[in-house]
Write an enzyme that holds these catalytic residues in place. Structure first.
Site, PDB file in Angstrom:
ATOM      1  N   SER A  53       0.852  -1.199   0.000  1.00  0.00           N
ATOM      2  CA  SER A  53       0.000   0.000   0.000  1.00  0.00           C
ATOM      3  C   SER A  53       0.886   1.247   0.000  1.00  0.00           C
ATOM      4  CB  SER A  53      -0.956  -0.050   1.204  1.00  0.00           C
ATOM      5  OG  SER A  53      -1.959   0.923   1.087  1.00  0.00           O
ATOM      6  N   GLU A  70      -2.967  -3.443  -7.061  1.00  0.00           N
ATOM      7  CA  GLU A  70      -4.091  -3.502  -6.113  1.00  0.00           C
ATOM      8  C   GLU A  70      -4.406  -2.077  -5.716  1.00  0.00           C
ATOM      9  OE1 GLU A  70      -4.277  -2.952  -2.479  1.00  0.00           O
ATOM     10  OE2 GLU A  70      -2.332  -1.977  -2.493  1.00  0.00           O
ATOM     11  N   HIS A 124      -5.839  -5.219  -0.060  1.00  0.00           N
ATOM     12  CA  HIS A 124      -6.445  -4.790   1.198  1.00  0.00           C
ATOM     13  C   HIS A 124      -7.570  -5.678   1.708  1.00  0.00           C
ATOM     14  CE1 HIS A 124      -4.117  -1.170   0.343  1.00  0.00           C
ATOM     15  NE2 HIS A 124      -4.311  -0.820   1.588  1.00  0.00           N
TER      16      HIS A 124
END
Lengths: 302, 302
Positions: free
Chosen positions: B119, B214, B279
């Site tokens: 992330s 992602e 996530h």
């Protein structure tokens, strides 16, 4: 960078309304755009609608027409010498996709005219500067002419009709975060769109310029990320001053201001806040690329 | 780009836990990180905490310690030869600010070790590749070791301890959006962070690589904007294949998939979706920079 101002509008001029970003075909936006068009007619303008104005992308619901169709509407309006200004129906998202299919030098034709929009339209204002050498208007979209505050709409009208002269103020009541004066061309727009333009050929550097910034709807940390990308990529290098506009964010105002101060004051140039432009109802039109003077609470044409 | 795998962990190794992004000092995150540290100890690891692990930035509430302090924690752990891995406590936001104050070549020291995160940590995985020539782990942060799905946590443990060998699958059950096979180093991460790294020196190009993607929490149009920036800036140029992971977005899944298909299928290379990383609670660890093989529904070490 010295940019030419397009010819001012006169009563009876033809202008084009195009949807280059998010669709305006839905029941909320369509009446807003129709009312905005009525306003343009009330100014004595002959409004032509882009061929694909009321379309929605068949696969990607947040877009108006497909990229090529939106680009075609822009090129048709821009290259038509009888059209004196091109006004964007609304922002949202889609101009960067359009720019990726827009033919090179498509905006170098047409003889020079005003482009009007903000937010998602930011990179197109920059493309007009870079490719056509023209000033443009960072100001209300056509949908905003229906329900925006009158002072902002009137600022747009007076700018388009050439009623703003050297020395006139375009923003007043600015608050100093770092006091000082500066002059230069006015360059900027929406932080998210400026950041998303890094690495493309549609971003005028802030070097030697007065940068103006606004944004909407992002959490404070996303604003921080965008400003940090602009800082790290060198976009701010050599900037002479900064004007902070409206930041209508979901985060608490104090948090948003802390992020803006933290990122912008490190530049060491004058920073003035409280500019009445952006996504608030009062969105004063600004001449992107025009020479301006910043200081003493005022941004004025140089 | 050929990247070296750091030494695998063994029982008794020392590892460092650092907060490089959003604070973990709040009542929600602190117990998660503490539980995650307990998990690392249960693996037989000697956990040292970064000096500023539990701090919060005095002015910018979404950050852990100030940028210089977070950078100092990273440098201290990275340059300590007794530390065999550096694990990020959580993501959120802050690594790009840290990178803007990290001394050049700070990650070229330390003898080579695993960095673990995803992330917001994405650009740091890229910096490790570019500056240290090292693979790293795109996988659960320490907070995620408290409540993530066991299969993802076990994938992290087995990768760190050297139990994943050439030919082993790291992702299975992939769905073809554009069928085909490809090999290359595995490069990628979070779309928003990759896009926000354009124009910085902390982005490994996808040329010749298998890109994995992602994202979380963004409207479909913001995802579109990020992918469009990556496309327009040339990041995808020469990519050999794409693996689509979890996209936990507020927009309807069909809209998110439409955006991903619209943007990625234009690349004309194999695209496989449904990768169990990102996530969602199941976040399988991936070796960033390792040579991999994509095809027949599987991503495996080459």
């Amino acid at each position: 960078m010295s940019l030419r101002a397009p010819r001012s509008l006169v009563h009876g001029d033809r202008v084009a309304v195009v949807a280059l970003s998010t669709t305006v075909a839905d029941p909320v936006q369509r009446p807003r755009v129709e009312q905005g068009i009525e306003r343009l007619r009330a100014w004595g303008l002959d409004v032509v609608e882009g061929r694909h104005l009321w379309e929605t992308h068949p696969d990607v619901a947040h877009l108006a027409a497909p990229d090529e169709a939106r680009a075609a509407d822009l090129v048709e309006a821009w290259s038509d010498p009888s059209v004196a200004a091109v006004l964007c129906a609304r922002g949202g998202y889609g101009v960067q996709r359009l720019l990726s299919v827009l033919p090179p030098d498509a905006l170098a034709t047409g003889g020079g005219k005003w482009l009007v929009g903000f937010s998602d339209v930011t990179p197109l204002l920059h493309r007009v500067a870079l490719e056509a050498g023209l000033q443009s208007v960072h100001g209300p979209v056509v949908a905003g002419l229906s329900d925006g505050e009158e002072a902002g709409i009137e600022a747009l009208r007076s700018l388009l009709f050439g009623e703003v002269a050297s020395g006139d103020a375009v923003l007043t009541g600015l608050t100093p975060w770092l006091e000082g004066e500066a002059t230069g061309p006015l360059v900027g727009g929406n932080v998210a769109l400026l950041a998303a333009s890094v690495g493309t050929s549609d971003l005028v550097p802030a070097r030697g310029a007065i940068a103006f910034l606004e944004d909407v709807g992002q959490p404070g940390f996303v604003l921080d990320r965008g400003l940090t990308q602009l800082l790290r990529s060198g976009w701010f290098d050599g900037v002479r001053g900064v004007v902070v506009g409206d930041f209508s964010m979901p985060s608490p105002p104090a948090e948003v201001e802390a992020v803006l101060r933290d990122r912008l004051l490190s530049l060491g140039v004058p920073v003035w806040a409280g500019g009445e432009f952006g996504h608030a109802p009062l969105n004063r039109a600004l001449p992107h690329g025009a020479e301006v003077r910043l200081g003493r609470g005022v941004l004025s044409l140089a």
